[in-house]
Design an enzyme around this catalytic site. Structure first.
Site, PDB file in Angstrom:
ATOM      1  N   GLY A  11       0.823  -1.219   0.000  1.00 53.22           N
ATOM      2  CA  GLY A  11       0.000   0.000   0.000  1.00 53.22           C
ATOM      3  C   GLY A  11       0.848   1.256   0.000  1.00 53.22           C
ATOM      4  N   ALA A  12       1.873   1.268  -0.881  1.00 51.98           N
ATOM      5  CA  ALA A  12       2.836   2.381  -0.830  1.00 51.98           C
ATOM      6  C   ALA A  12       2.572   3.443  -1.894  1.00 51.98           C
ATOM      7  CB  ALA A  12       4.249   1.832  -0.949  1.00 51.98           C
ATOM      8  N   ARG A  14       0.338   5.885  -1.742  1.00 51.99           N
ATOM      9  CA  ARG A  14      -0.021   7.194  -1.162  1.00 51.99           C
ATOM     10  C   ARG A  14       0.048   7.101   0.361  1.00 51.99           C
ATOM     11  NH1 ARG A  14      -5.837   6.797  -0.256  1.00 51.99           N
ATOM     12  NH2 ARG A  14      -6.526   4.806  -1.112  1.00 51.99           N
ATOM     13  N   ASN A  89       1.827  -2.293   5.392  1.00 51.77           N
ATOM     14  CA  ASN A  89       1.197  -0.980   5.600  1.00 51.77           C
ATOM     15  C   ASN A  89      -0.218  -0.885   5.033  1.00 51.77           C
ATOM     16  OD1 ASN A  89       1.296   2.192   5.769  1.00 51.77           O
ATOM     17  ND2 ASN A  89       0.863   1.695   3.628  1.00 51.77           N
ATOM     18  N   SER A 141      -2.283   0.388  15.116  1.00 51.48           N
ATOM     19  CA  SER A 141      -2.885   1.702  15.344  1.00 51.48           C
ATOM     20  C   SER A 141      -3.130   1.843  16.839  1.00 51.48           C
ATOM     21  CB  SER A 141      -4.226   1.789  14.606  1.00 51.48           C
ATOM     22  OG  SER A 141      -4.981   2.876  15.099  1.00 51.48           O
ATOM     23  N   TYR A 154     -12.014  -2.287  12.587  1.00 52.14           N
ATOM     24  CA  TYR A 154     -10.650  -1.765  12.409  1.00 52.14           C
ATOM     25  C   TYR A 154      -9.793  -2.047  13.656  1.00 52.14           C
ATOM     26  CZ  TYR A 154      -7.050   1.745  11.259  1.00 52.14           C
ATOM     27  OH  TYR A 154      -5.864   2.396  10.983  1.00 52.14           O
ATOM     28  N   ALA A 156     -10.209  -4.364  15.896  1.00 56.61           N
ATOM     29  CA  ALA A 156      -9.938  -5.810  15.999  1.00 56.61           C
ATOM     30  C   ALA A 156      -8.788  -6.193  15.061  1.00 56.61           C
ATOM     31  CB  ALA A 156     -11.200  -6.604  15.651  1.00 56.61           C
ATOM     32  N   LYS A 158      -6.388  -4.283  13.987  1.00 56.23           N
ATOM     33  CA  LYS A 158      -5.121  -3.676  14.427  1.00 56.23           C
ATOM     34  C   LYS A 158      -4.614  -4.316  15.724  1.00 56.23           C
ATOM     35  CE  LYS A 158      -4.623  -0.932  10.955  1.00 56.23           C
ATOM     36  NZ  LYS A 158      -3.500  -1.130  10.025  1.00 56.23           N
ATOM     37  N   ILE A 187      -3.088  10.515  11.906  1.00 57.72           N
ATOM     38  CA  ILE A 187      -2.088  10.991  10.954  1.00 57.72           C
ATOM     39  C   ILE A 187      -2.825  11.602   9.759  1.00 57.72           C
ATOM     40  CG2 ILE A 187      -0.072  10.317   9.567  1.00 57.72           C
ATOM     41  CD1 ILE A 187       0.259   9.797  12.655  1.00 57.72           C
TER      42      ILE A 187
HETATM   43  P1  NAP Z   1      -4.447   5.649   2.964  1.00 55.63           P
HETATM   44  O1  NAP Z   1      -3.930   7.034   2.720  1.00 55.63           O
HETATM   45  O2  NAP Z   1      -5.896   5.373   2.861  1.00 55.63           O
HETATM   46  O3  NAP Z   1      -3.620   4.645   2.008  1.00 55.63           O
HETATM   47  C1  NAP Z   1      -3.861   3.264   2.098  1.00 55.63           C
HETATM   48  C2  NAP Z   1      -2.931   2.533   1.146  1.00 55.63           C
HETATM   49  O4  NAP Z   1      -3.233   1.123   1.251  1.00 55.63           O
HETATM   50  C3  NAP Z   1      -3.146   2.928  -0.309  1.00 55.63           C
HETATM   51  O5  NAP Z   1      -1.905   2.900  -0.984  1.00 55.63           O
HETATM   52  C4  NAP Z   1      -4.060   1.812  -0.810  1.00 55.63           C
HETATM   53  O6  NAP Z   1      -3.957   1.574  -2.202  1.00 55.63           O
HETATM   54  C5  NAP Z   1      -3.495   0.630  -0.062  1.00 55.63           C
HETATM   55  N1  NAP Z   1      -4.435  -0.493  -0.022  1.00 55.63           N
HETATM   56  C6  NAP Z   1      -5.707  -0.516   0.488  1.00 55.63           C
HETATM   57  N2  NAP Z   1      -6.245  -1.731   0.327  1.00 55.63           N
HETATM   58  C7  NAP Z   1      -5.304  -2.503  -0.292  1.00 55.63           C
HETATM   59  C8  NAP Z   1      -5.263  -3.847  -0.720  1.00 55.63           C
HETATM   60  N3  NAP Z   1      -6.320  -4.662  -0.561  1.00 55.63           N
HETATM   61  N4  NAP Z   1      -4.138  -4.309  -1.320  1.00 55.63           N
HETATM   62  C9  NAP Z   1      -3.073  -3.507  -1.502  1.00 55.63           C
HETATM   63  N5  NAP Z   1      -3.056  -2.212  -1.117  1.00 55.63           N
HETATM   64  C10 NAP Z   1      -4.157  -1.717  -0.528  1.00 55.63           C
HETATM   65  O7  NAP Z   1      -4.037   5.139   4.425  1.00 55.63           O
HETATM   66  P2  NAP Z   1      -2.903   5.661   5.430  1.00 55.63           P
HETATM   67  O8  NAP Z   1      -3.510   6.644   6.329  1.00 55.63           O
HETATM   68  O9  NAP Z   1      -1.667   5.994   4.680  1.00 55.63           O
HETATM   69  O10 NAP Z   1      -2.691   4.335   6.284  1.00 55.63           O
HETATM   70  C11 NAP Z   1      -1.617   3.429   6.070  1.00 55.63           C
HETATM   71  C12 NAP Z   1      -1.604   2.404   7.194  1.00 55.63           C
HETATM   72  O11 NAP Z   1      -1.467   3.081   8.442  1.00 55.63           O
HETATM   73  C13 NAP Z   1      -2.905   1.596   7.307  1.00 55.63           C
HETATM   74  O12 NAP Z   1      -2.605   0.279   7.683  1.00 55.63           O
HETATM   75  C14 NAP Z   1      -3.658   2.309   8.392  1.00 55.63           C
HETATM   76  O13 NAP Z   1      -4.586   1.465   9.028  1.00 55.63           O
HETATM   77  C15 NAP Z   1      -2.516   2.704   9.309  1.00 55.63           C
HETATM   78  N6  NAP Z   1      -2.853   3.801  10.206  1.00 55.63           N
HETATM   79  C16 NAP Z   1      -3.236   5.023   9.703  1.00 55.63           C
HETATM   80  C17 NAP Z   1      -3.572   6.038  10.594  1.00 55.63           C
HETATM   81  C18 NAP Z   1      -4.004   7.406  10.135  1.00 55.63           C
HETATM   82  O14 NAP Z   1      -4.413   8.201  10.977  1.00 55.63           O
HETATM   83  N7  NAP Z   1      -3.924   7.732   8.855  1.00 55.63           N
HETATM   84  C19 NAP Z   1      -3.512   5.803  11.970  1.00 55.63           C
HETATM   85  C20 NAP Z   1      -3.119   4.558  12.436  1.00 55.63           C
HETATM   86  C21 NAP Z   1      -2.783   3.571  11.539  1.00 55.63           C
HETATM   87  P3  NAP Z   1      -4.976   2.252  -3.274  1.00 55.63           P
HETATM   88  O15 NAP Z   1      -4.340   3.560  -3.624  1.00 55.63           O
HETATM   89  O16 NAP Z   1      -5.018   1.245  -4.383  1.00 55.63           O
HETATM   90  O17 NAP Z   1      -6.295   2.402  -2.581  1.00 55.63           O
END
Ligand code: NAP
Length: 246
Positions: A11-12, A14, A89, A141, A154, A156, A158, A187
């Protein structure tokens, strides 16, 4: 065989994953960027990564699909010859109170976040065992630690990543593979952009540092866990949350 260390980041494309890719590239890693589907819009990211003098390849897979993950890991090995660091990720949310949550919403989140972490790790581990080294870093998380109303699915998934991390850390420590998780708070990414200003104000009030974190602030801790500086750290969950959960 790659001369640099190689990091595979799911998931890199964005958000946090993209910043992890850039941070590791700046620190000399060749990067395998997992995406669901390769397209021209990713060429900008390739340029950003490669300007650090390292290689970038895109490797496709929906992490919820085991066979696709198996093929993605083989593809990464064919391209680079090794995987030194895996960053799990990729993640999604489908928030809702339990009374209104559909079974599909629960399953979709667990399938991507938790089973996805298993699917990729399971396929990478044999190569790391053969290499007798490796780092696995998964995105949990703070809500997996402390819970959050409206996020039973979510949270569960994490919390599951934390159990997975600790068990795997014990299982593969003798093979010189270190396994850790990071637990970000709120974030600033697409995932949290959907929150209303009122919700965001409420969140800021609970954070001692009084602001959301940036994706780069998460990436810096992941970089530490991928580096020699963390050679005696395994089975840990590091909160990156401005002090929200202590
Ligand atoms: P995001 O901006 O929504 O980006 C998610 C990334 O995951 C995107 O590149 C997306 O690809 C990819 N993805 C989603 N489903 C996928 C799948 N089935 N197979 C492959 N790739 C997939 O999320 P983020 O905020 O950067 O979060 C990244 C990680 O950090 C997640 O695990 C999230 O739970 C964790 N996290 C985030 C926060 C926060 O506040 N943002 C807090 C705690 C933990 P597409 O572009 O194809 O959709």
């Amino acid at each position: 065989m790659s001369e640099n260390k190689v990091a595979l980041i799911t998931g890199a494309t964005r958000g946090i994953g993209k910043e992890i890719a850039l941070e590791l590239a700046e620190n000399g890693f060749d990067i395998a960027v997992n995406c669901r589907r390769k397209d021209d819009s990713l060429e900008e990211l390739r340029k950003e990564i490669e300007k650090n003098g390292v290689r970038c390849e895109f490797v496709e897979a929906d992490v919820a699909n085991f066979e696709q993950c198996e093929a993605m890991v083989k593809d990464t090995i064919e391209k680079f010859g090794r995987i030194d660091v895996l960053v799990n990720n990729a993640g999604i949310t489908r928030d809702g109170l339990i009374m209104r949550m559909k079974k599909e919403d629960f399953e979709a989140v667990v399938d991507v976040n938790l089973t996805g972490t298993f699917n990729v790790t399971r396929n990478v581990i044999p190569y790391m065992i053969k290499q007798k080294s490796g780092r696995i870093i998964s995105l949990s998380s703070v809500v997996g630690v402390a819970g959050n109303a409206g996020q039973t699915n979510y949270s569960a998934s994490k919390a599951g990543i934390i159990g997975f991390t600790k068990s795997l850390a014990k299982e593969v420590a003798s093979r010189n593979i270190l396994v850790n998780a990071v637990a970000p708070g709120f974030i600033d990414t697409d995932m949290t952009k959907v929150l209303s200003d009122t919700v965001k104000d409420g969140i800021h009030a609970q954070i001692p540092l009084k602001r959301m974190g940036t994706p780069r602030e998460v990436a810096k801790v992941v970089k530490f866990l991928a580096s020699e500086d963390s050679s005696y750290v395994t089975g840990q969950v590091i909160n990156i949350d401005g002090g929200m959960v202590m």
